[in-house]
Design an enzyme around this catalytic site. Structure first.
Site, PDB file in Angstrom:
ATOM      1  N   GLY A  18       0.807  -1.208   0.000  1.00 27.54           N
ATOM      2  CA  GLY A  18       0.000   0.000   0.000  1.00 27.54           C
ATOM      3  C   GLY A  18       0.842   1.259   0.000  1.00 27.54           C
ATOM      4  O   GLY A  18       2.023   1.250   0.343  1.00 27.54           O
ATOM      5  N   GLY A  20       1.632   5.207   1.344  1.00 28.44           N
ATOM      6  CA  GLY A  20       1.665   5.804   2.674  1.00 28.44           C
ATOM      7  C   GLY A  20       2.841   5.292   3.477  1.00 28.44           C
ATOM      8  O   GLY A  20       3.717   4.586   2.970  1.00 28.44           O
ATOM      9  N   GLU A  43      -2.590  -2.489  -6.401  1.00 29.19           N
ATOM     10  CA  GLU A  43      -3.339  -1.336  -6.892  1.00 29.19           C
ATOM     11  C   GLU A  43      -2.360  -0.228  -7.297  1.00 29.19           C
ATOM     12  O   GLU A  43      -2.197   0.090  -8.462  1.00 29.19           O
ATOM     13  CB  GLU A  43      -4.291  -0.840  -5.805  1.00 29.19           C
ATOM     14  CG  GLU A  43      -5.148   0.332  -6.237  1.00 29.19           C
ATOM     15  CD  GLU A  43      -6.061   0.787  -5.119  1.00 29.19           C
ATOM     16  OE1 GLU A  43      -7.087   1.399  -5.425  1.00 29.19           O
ATOM     17  OE2 GLU A  43      -5.758   0.555  -3.936  1.00 29.19           O
ATOM     18  N   GLY A 143      -7.655   0.301  -1.417  1.00 28.75           N
ATOM     19  CA  GLY A 143      -7.864  -1.129  -1.655  1.00 28.75           C
ATOM     20  C   GLY A 143      -7.483  -2.006  -0.483  1.00 28.75           C
ATOM     21  O   GLY A 143      -7.453  -3.234  -0.625  1.00 28.75           O
TER      22      GLY A 143
END
Length: 239
Positions: A18, A20, A43, A143
């Site tokens: 992910g 971040g 994603e 996601g």
């Protein structure tokens, strides 16, 4: 955190990372060091992933679908150099979020490892990745729920939540006894799997509240462990 995460990674894993912090930094800090023939279905992507494709560490050779291909929904997160390499490269494929984020598609990959960020987690294993100070919105789920559940449904899959043990200069613990009112639960406690901080790995799946409490306090910042134990006794070991 990267050092602990490395212990959960195997050769031939298919990974999603992910955006971040801290997850987006992990590929550059050695969490995949020494792991061969990795794949990716993600994603967005963390900086460093496309470099692993370029250098032959992330081959996708053992993916169940899109073999020898890296699948993304977007180039977001790549460095400019990585985006240039990925552009019009047959090793990289882009698909709609409707497809990439479908838990059924994600689960088709054996050994799928979803790596996403948490803002806070309570002692039951509820994971918040969206709000601070209760209901103050910091961001959406993206996601994360899709990949977390898809990884759990994958044969050999793992769903990992990474987070710092404290924030705001070490004054606030990210592992809490209970959430403040209004806190959003991004991943329900039933789906909590691995939580990783700089102090270690907590394995929560198939454990009761008392067992989860012990796992989570062990990876909390030492400054907050005594208070967490006190609250745990009140909540889960009532007299």
């Amino acid at each position: 955190i990267a050092g602990h995460l490395k212990l959960l990674m195997n050769h031939r894993d298919c990974v999603q990372i992910g955006q971040g912090s801290p997850s987006a930094f992990l590929p550059r800090f050695g969490c995949f060091e020494g792991k061969e023939d990795l794949g990716t279905h993600s994603e967005l992507t963390a900086r460093g992933v496309v470099t692993m494709i370029k250098e032959g560490q992330m081959t996708g050779k053992y993916k169940n679908i899109h073999r020898n291909r890296a699948v993304f929904n977007s180039f977001a997160g790549m460095s400019e150099e990585e985006a240039d390499y990925a552009s019009d490269n047959p090793k990289v494929e882009l698909y709609s979020a409707r497809y990439v984020n479908d838990p059924r598609v994600i689960a088709m990959h054996d050994n799928m490892v979803a790596i996403n960020n948490g803002i806070s987690v309570d002692l039951t294993g509820q994971i918040n990745a969206e709000t601070v100070f209760g209901a103050m919105l910091l961001g959406g789920p993206g996601g994360q729920p899709d990949f977390h559940i898809g990884a759990l449904l994958s044969k050999g899959g793992r769903a990992v939540t990474v987070m710092r043990s404290s924030v705001m200069g070490g004054t606030v613990s990210t592992i809490v006894s209970q959430f403040e009112p209004g806190t959003v639960v991004t991943v329900g406690r039933h789906y909590a799997d691995y939580i990783v901080t700089e102090f270690g790995i907590a394995k929560l799946m198939n454990k009761n509240f008392r067992e989860r409490t012990e796992e989570l306090i062990a990876i909390a910042h030492p400054d907050f462990r005594a208070e967490l134990r006190k609250e745990a006794r009140r909540l889960f070991w009532p007299s």
